[in-house]
Design an enzyme around this catalytic site. Sequence first.
Site, PDB file in Angstrom:
ATOM      1  N   GLU A   1       0.807   2.496   8.916  1.00 54.57           N
ATOM      2  CA  GLU A   1       1.668   3.704   9.972  1.00 54.57           C
ATOM      3  C   GLU A   1       0.444   3.408  11.139  1.00 54.57           C
ATOM      4  O   GLU A   1      -0.914   3.119  10.955  1.00 54.57           O
ATOM      5  CB  GLU A   1       1.178   5.163   9.232  1.00 54.57           C
ATOM      6  CG  GLU A   1       1.947   5.263   8.213  1.00 54.57           C
ATOM      7  CD  GLU A   1       1.499   7.173   7.145  1.00 54.57           C
ATOM      8  OE1 GLU A   1       0.906   7.737   8.051  1.00 54.57           O
ATOM      9  OE2 GLU A   1       2.005   7.381   5.533  1.00 54.57           O
TER      10      GLU A   1
ATOM     11  N   ARG B   1       1.015   9.179  -1.336  1.00 52.97           N
ATOM     12  CA  ARG B   1       0.407   7.555  -0.232  1.00 52.97           C
ATOM     13  C   ARG B   1       0.909   6.878  -0.537  1.00 52.97           C
ATOM     14  O   ARG B   1       1.463   6.501  -1.362  1.00 52.97           O
ATOM     15  CB  ARG B   1      -1.241   6.814  -0.641  1.00 52.97           C
ATOM     16  CG  ARG B   1      -2.275   8.209  -0.042  1.00 52.97           C
ATOM     17  CD  ARG B   1      -2.192   7.704   0.829  1.00 52.97           C
ATOM     18  NE  ARG B   1      -3.704   8.382   2.179  1.00 52.97           N
ATOM     19  CZ  ARG B   1      -3.101   9.535   2.453  1.00 52.97           C
ATOM     20  NH1 ARG B   1      -2.854  10.242   2.580  1.00 52.97           N
ATOM     21  NH2 ARG B   1      -5.099  10.101   2.428  1.00 52.97           N
TER      22      ARG B   1
ATOM     23  N   HIS C   1       5.120  11.119   8.574  1.00 44.91           N
ATOM     24  CA  HIS C   1       4.232  12.014   7.497  1.00 44.91           C
ATOM     25  C   HIS C   1       3.393  12.614   8.137  1.00 44.91           C
ATOM     26  O   HIS C   1       1.792  13.129   9.169  1.00 44.91           O
ATOM     27  CB  HIS C   1       2.579  10.515   7.850  1.00 44.91           C
ATOM     28  CG  HIS C   1       1.758  10.944   7.025  1.00 44.91           C
ATOM     29  ND1 HIS C   1       0.405  10.441   6.576  1.00 44.91           N
ATOM     30  CD2 HIS C   1       1.318  12.056   6.125  1.00 44.91           C
ATOM     31  CE1 HIS C   1      -0.657  10.094   6.320  1.00 44.91           C
ATOM     32  NE2 HIS C   1       0.733  11.956   5.520  1.00 44.91           N
TER      33      HIS C   1
END
Length: 334
Positions: free
Chosen positions: A271, A242, A291
Amino acid sequence: MANPSPRLRVAILDDYQDVVRTLDCFGKLQGHEIRIWNDAVADVGILAERLADADVLVLLRERTKVDEALLSRLPNLKLISQNGHVPHIDLAACTRYGVLVSSALTQRPSHPTVEFTWGLILAAMRNIPLESAALRKGAWQSTVGLGLRGRTLGIYGFGKLGSMVARIGAAFGMELLIWGREGSLDRARTEGFAVASSKQALFAQSDVLSLHLRLNAETTGLIGPQELAVMKPTALLVNTSRAELIKPGALVEALRIGRPGKAAVDVFEHEPLTDPNDPLLLLPNALCTPHLGYVERDNYEFAYGNAFDQIVAFAQGTPINIHNPDVLKQGALQ
């Protein structure tokens, strides 16, 4: 004869790659009315308009926040279904509005994330993206990379994923150094891995440092300028966990100074990140990916399969994996 399951209007959000229709598990929704959205939308007004008629909302991980502002505008919503933890869903508000939340919490480790972590490590240490792009422009061997054997791999957080990354590092012939909470240190010692004398020592001694911590109030902003400043100018920091583990702006400034020398990052504070002028993306010593750690077909089959199983169970009047059972007392299935 049993009554047939009702036909539900199912909305699936944030299918970025338009992949859901191609999954084997998609067949579980046969007989229901399906609408899929491929873009990422945070605006409550747009979401409310799109979801106004939906009986069921399907989410993937934490891509969309569901709170009072949205729920108050979705009078038909009966079920939110997904896989995994639900920090982005206001369970109390869902209960007030009679919306059941079903999400399977499994012990299945994310092997794709571990594999991707090593993809980033190898790509960054050997300058693979840069060299590949240079070759297409007519350049031949413009950099000299660093190998892994004999170098120190630091693991911050020796849980399911951190331990798997560590074992692969050992197979590469790397020296392991572990830090984390006492449980992490005990598990590392049990497996015969060295434990750092302190958090600061972990950052100072690692040639590759990979973060594997769960984000919570205790770990948010756990890593800042003080830790990053002691890293080697040849070191690589890897974050597939994270972004919020690192204090805002700290990594960008550290990379500009050159300690660590490189970073490989798959996670961001906001995001999806679509601004090509984001400070991190502009740094030549930052390898950044959107990601992708968990974005793998078998993983999608598993996650969406669980979500769709929950919809089938709900339609049959036997909901599973419930996070706010008080809704059932309100007659949510009627």
